[in-house]
Design a protein around this motif. Sequence first.
Motif: not given
Length: 195
Positions: A123-127, A142-150, A153-157
């Motif tokens: 996921a970090q690679l994709a961002l 380009i403004i990526p919208i990372p996942g933030s469900v958990r 995920m917020i920490k990772e992204n």
Amino acid sequence: MVDLNFVLRVDPDVPLRETIITLAELVGEGKIGGVALCEMELSLFNTDPLTNGITDTCFELNIPIYESVVSSMLTGQYKSHDDFLERDIQKAMPRYQPENFAVNMKSVQELEKLAIKKRCTPAQLALGWALTLSKQKHMPVIIPIPGSVRPEMIKENSTPVQLSQEEMNEIDIVLAQFEVAGDRYGARAMRLVNG
């Protein structure tokens, strides 16, 4: 005045370029503050905007692209179609059907190898790919919208990963080797996202 006008879906009867130019004229007239595109998928699973004129037009008109760039397959959470819960929207999407999922996992596995080499998550690679792409010459913001469900995920992204040109080239090689199987949405919805 409207601060920002998002184009979330496209009218299949009106060329996207025409829509963008019209909105850009409204910006020039001071009626809206800016224009942004969303849902014109730009991801490791769909690089079409890089060749179909979308990114060129956005660069020309100074329009940013907001996009969710991380496929759920790249999170590492799903290894087969059976891993989706009944309530998961992906379960019904063509790209994630069993026959397509197996094909798409081949490219995911190669991208995972690049992520391991980079010491980051897929996921970090994709961002990182989207953010690095955004900094290249003649590219729109380009403004990526990372996942933030958990929370995890917020920490990772939120951990930025910068990619070198060599790493971007390695990703390009992987993407060129595999054709993504299945559309993002069903046929009816696809008419409204990529024009």
